[in-house]
Design an enzyme around this catalytic site. Structure first.
Site, short mmCIF file in Angstrom:
data_model
loop_
_atom_site.label_atom_id
_atom_site.label_comp_id
_atom_site.label_asym_id
_atom_site.label_seq_id
_atom_site.Cartn_x
_atom_site.Cartn_y
_atom_site.Cartn_z
N GLY A 58 0.79 -1.23 0.00
CA GLY A 58 0.00 0.00 0.00
C GLY A 58 0.82 1.27 0.00
O GLY A 58 1.82 1.40 -0.73
N VAL A 107 -7.56 1.24 -3.45
CA VAL A 107 -7.67 -0.17 -3.12
C VAL A 107 -6.36 -0.63 -2.48
O VAL A 107 -5.31 -0.60 -3.12
CB VAL A 107 -7.92 -1.02 -4.39
CG1 VAL A 107 -8.10 -2.48 -4.01
CG2 VAL A 107 -9.12 -0.50 -5.17
N TYR A 160 -16.43 6.34 8.40
CA TYR A 160 -15.01 6.68 8.42
C TYR A 160 -14.73 7.89 9.32
O TYR A 160 -14.38 7.73 10.48
CB TYR A 160 -14.45 6.87 7.00
CG TYR A 160 -12.95 6.67 7.04
CD1 TYR A 160 -12.37 5.44 6.70
CD2 TYR A 160 -12.10 7.67 7.53
CE1 TYR A 160 -11.00 5.24 6.84
CE2 TYR A 160 -10.75 7.47 7.67
CZ TYR A 160 -10.20 6.26 7.33
OH TYR A 160 -8.84 6.06 7.49
N ALA A 203 5.83 -3.89 14.89
CA ALA A 203 6.28 -2.50 15.00
C ALA A 203 5.81 -1.85 16.31
O ALA A 203 6.37 -0.84 16.74
CB ALA A 203 5.77 -1.69 13.81
N ALA A 205 -1.26 -0.13 9.14
CA ALA A 205 -2.69 -0.40 9.22
C ALA A 205 -2.80 -1.79 9.82
O ALA A 205 -2.31 -2.76 9.25
CB ALA A 205 -3.34 -0.35 7.85
P1 NAI Z 1 -1.80 -1.74 3.97
O1 NAI Z 1 -2.62 -2.79 4.62
O2 NAI Z 1 -1.50 -1.87 2.53
O3 NAI Z 1 -0.37 -1.60 4.74
C1 NAI Z 1 -0.21 -1.78 6.10
C2 NAI Z 1 1.26 -1.96 6.46
O4 NAI Z 1 1.37 -2.07 7.89
C3 NAI Z 1 1.92 -3.21 5.87
O5 NAI Z 1 3.26 -2.92 5.52
C4 NAI Z 1 1.91 -4.17 7.06
O6 NAI Z 1 2.91 -5.19 7.01
C5 NAI Z 1 2.16 -3.21 8.19
N1 NAI Z 1 1.79 -3.71 9.52
C6 NAI Z 1 0.55 -4.03 9.99
N2 NAI Z 1 0.63 -4.41 11.28
C7 NAI Z 1 1.94 -4.33 11.63
C8 NAI Z 1 2.66 -4.59 12.83
N3 NAI Z 1 2.06 -4.99 13.95
N4 NAI Z 1 4.00 -4.41 12.81
C9 NAI Z 1 4.65 -4.00 11.69
N5 NAI Z 1 4.01 -3.73 10.54
C10 NAI Z 1 2.67 -3.90 10.52
O7 NAI Z 1 -2.53 -0.36 4.31
P2 NAI Z 1 -2.61 1.09 3.63
O8 NAI Z 1 -3.96 1.24 3.03
O9 NAI Z 1 -1.41 1.37 2.83
O10 NAI Z 1 -2.63 2.01 4.94
C11 NAI Z 1 -1.51 2.71 5.43
C12 NAI Z 1 -1.97 4.00 6.07
O11 NAI Z 1 -2.58 4.82 5.06
C13 NAI Z 1 -3.04 3.82 7.16
O12 NAI Z 1 -2.81 4.76 8.17
C14 NAI Z 1 -4.34 4.16 6.42
O13 NAI Z 1 -5.35 4.59 7.29
C15 NAI Z 1 -3.83 5.27 5.52
N6 NAI Z 1 -4.70 5.61 4.38
C16 NAI Z 1 -5.17 4.63 3.53
C17 NAI Z 1 -6.03 4.98 2.51
C18 NAI Z 1 -6.58 3.95 1.56
O14 NAI Z 1 -7.53 4.24 0.84
N7 NAI Z 1 -6.02 2.76 1.50
C19 NAI Z 1 -6.43 6.37 2.26
C20 NAI Z 1 -5.79 7.33 3.14
C21 NAI Z 1 -4.99 6.93 4.18
#
Ligand code: NAI
Length: 408
Positions: free
Chosen positions: A58, A280, A241, A118, A146
């Site tokens: 992501g 996504v 949200y 983390a 996340a």
């Molecule tokens: P994702 O699920 O693709 O990535 C999450 C990351 O966190 C991965 O690298 C995963 O390995 C890591 N992770 C999860 N638990 C962990 C732990 N305990 N220790 C170490 N690493 C851990 O999620 P995404 O969508 O990229 O989200 C990242 C941020 O972006 C979040 O804060 C989300 O709220 C924000 N965001 C996402 C949007 C979306 O539409 N996807 C829009 C705007 C913000």
């Protein structure tokens, strides 16, 4: 019978997750993202030594790619993924990181990765020791976790993040992303300590703990910048949200941003919240209502030529906002990469289509095909140039993790 060491990998979708991932497809996905950044040319005045927390998928992965291949940065990535084993694929983030590190090495870029929790003190200490030993200090920290749960490092309590409205039941249209059926979903409001638990997992406390630990260790360079990601979106998603349990956690991220700003001031540093576009990812596909909104959003933004994926967003973050000296903060001091998503020219047709959308006209009003293709690509499926009929080895090493294991 022994499981076969190599296997033909196909998608296995269970609800909103895919339990398999394709090593070569994930590598292609990473290569495509690198190409997007390289095509835009070097990022002048970008960060040089970057820590990305949540670096494997992501927005975090895209941040790591933009920093490394746009700005020439050395990167340390932290994530929680599962390696492959005979007969069972790794998670996508594992393959993504293996591919990222191979590409970084080929480009002469330092890259080191840590797979673990983390939220724990132990992993923070390990990562900070590596920063001290290898880089001395970092000048940029991206916080992109996340997670559905967090074990609190001080109390040992296991907190769970929930996606619920607050106060009243929320009923709205919803897309079954497996079948393409548009129906209605009702989500019961938060109860008990749902809000506090969600804030504990997805709020700003852990971000503060990382920055405090880095600062105490002298691992923050003068002028350091740190960014955590948030989302706001249109009013139709607010009950689930912005005004829901996750929104409370994001408010807490903004609280942490202000606190960190004060603590980083003596270093000439800055903490940011960047509000990103709805895209996504593994995290967003788990949120009710949002996938239907994303399908309508993609249709309109693709038609208008303003659609971006994670990598275009993160390239814009580094290139146009952090490195340019023109972050363009909003009235609350936030960076807005959701500017194109929230433009009236996008939101007005999306809101009209939201009223009108049904199972029957989804293909016309929405980009369900694009949604599904993006979802599969997260797991390395549907990428050009990959032979999906070929047998492939699910055990792919992440070079820096293998080196650490054999060295220790
Ligand atoms: P994702 O699920 O693709 O990535 C999450 C990351 O966190 C991965 O690298 C995963 O390995 C890591 N992770 C999860 N638990 C962990 C732990 N305990 N220790 C170490 N690493 C851990 O999620 P995404 O969508 O990229 O989200 C990242 C941020 O972006 C979040 O804060 C989300 O709220 C924000 N965001 C996402 C949007 C979306 O539409 N996807 C829009 C705007 C913000």
């Amino acid at each position: 019978m022994e499981p076969m060491p190599i296997m033909i990998v196909a998608p296995k979708i269970r609800g909103f997750i895919c339990t398999t991932a394709h090593p070569d497809g994930c590598a292609r996905h990473v290569a495509e993202q690198i190409a997007v950044v390289q095509k835009r040319g070097p990022i002048a005045h970008g960060p040089r030594k970057v820590l990305v927390i949540g670096a494997s998928t992501g927005y975090g992965l895209a941040s790591r790619i933009a920093a490394a291949f746009g700005s020439g940065a050395a990167t340390i990535g932290v994530f929680f993924e599962r390696p492959g084993e005979p007969g069972r694929t790794a998670t996508a983030g594992w393959y993504n990181t293996a591919a990222f590190e191979r590409e970084a090495a080929a480009a002469g870029l330092y890259a080191r990765s840590f797979n673990g929790d983390a939220f724990s003190d132990a992993l923070k200490a390990e990562v900070i020791a590596a920063i001290k030993a290898d880089l001395g200090q970092v000048d940029c920290i991206i916080y992109s976790l996340a997670s559905p749960r967090r074990t609190h490092p001080r109390t040992g309590e296991v907190c769970k993040s929930v996606l619920k409205p607050i106060g009243e039941t929320y009923t709205n249209k919803n897309l079954n992303t497996g079948t393409g059926v548009v129906n209605e979903v009702s989500i019961e409001p938060a109860e008990g300590d749902d809000v506090a638990q969600t804030v504990a997992v997805m709020g700003g406390e852990d971000w503060e703990m990382w920055i405090d630990a880095l600062q105490a260790a002298g691992a923050l360079a003068p002028g350091v910048q740190t960014v955590a990601y948030s989302y706001i979106g249109p009013s139709l998603t607010w009950p689930i949200y912005k005004n829901g349990t996750i929104g409370k956690a994001k408010e807490d991220v903004e609280r942490a941003q202000r606190a960190l700003d004060t603590r980083l001031a003596p270093l000439g540093g800055k903490a940011w919240v960047s509000v990103n576009k709805a895209l996504v990812t593994q995290a967003s596909s788990a949120i009710p209502v949002v996938p239907l909104y994303i399908s309508l959003l993609y249709k309109t933004m693709k038609a208008q030529g303003t659609h971006e994926d994670c990598i275009e967003q993160m390239d814009r973050l580094f290139r146009d906002r952090l490195a340019s000296g023109k972050p363009q903060p909003d009235e609350a001091g936030r960076i807005r990469l959701d500017d194109w998503e929230m433009a009236p020219a996008v939101q007005e047709p999306v809101a009209r289509n939201w009223q009108a959308v049904t199972t029957e006209n989804l293909a016309e009003l929405g980009d369900f095909e694009g949604y599904q293709a993006s979802f599969l690509r997260l797991f390395g499926f549907g990428l050009a140039g990959v032979d999906y009929a070929a047998e492939t080895d699910p055990e792919v090493p992440i070079p820096s993790i293998r080196a650490a294991a054999s060295g220790g």
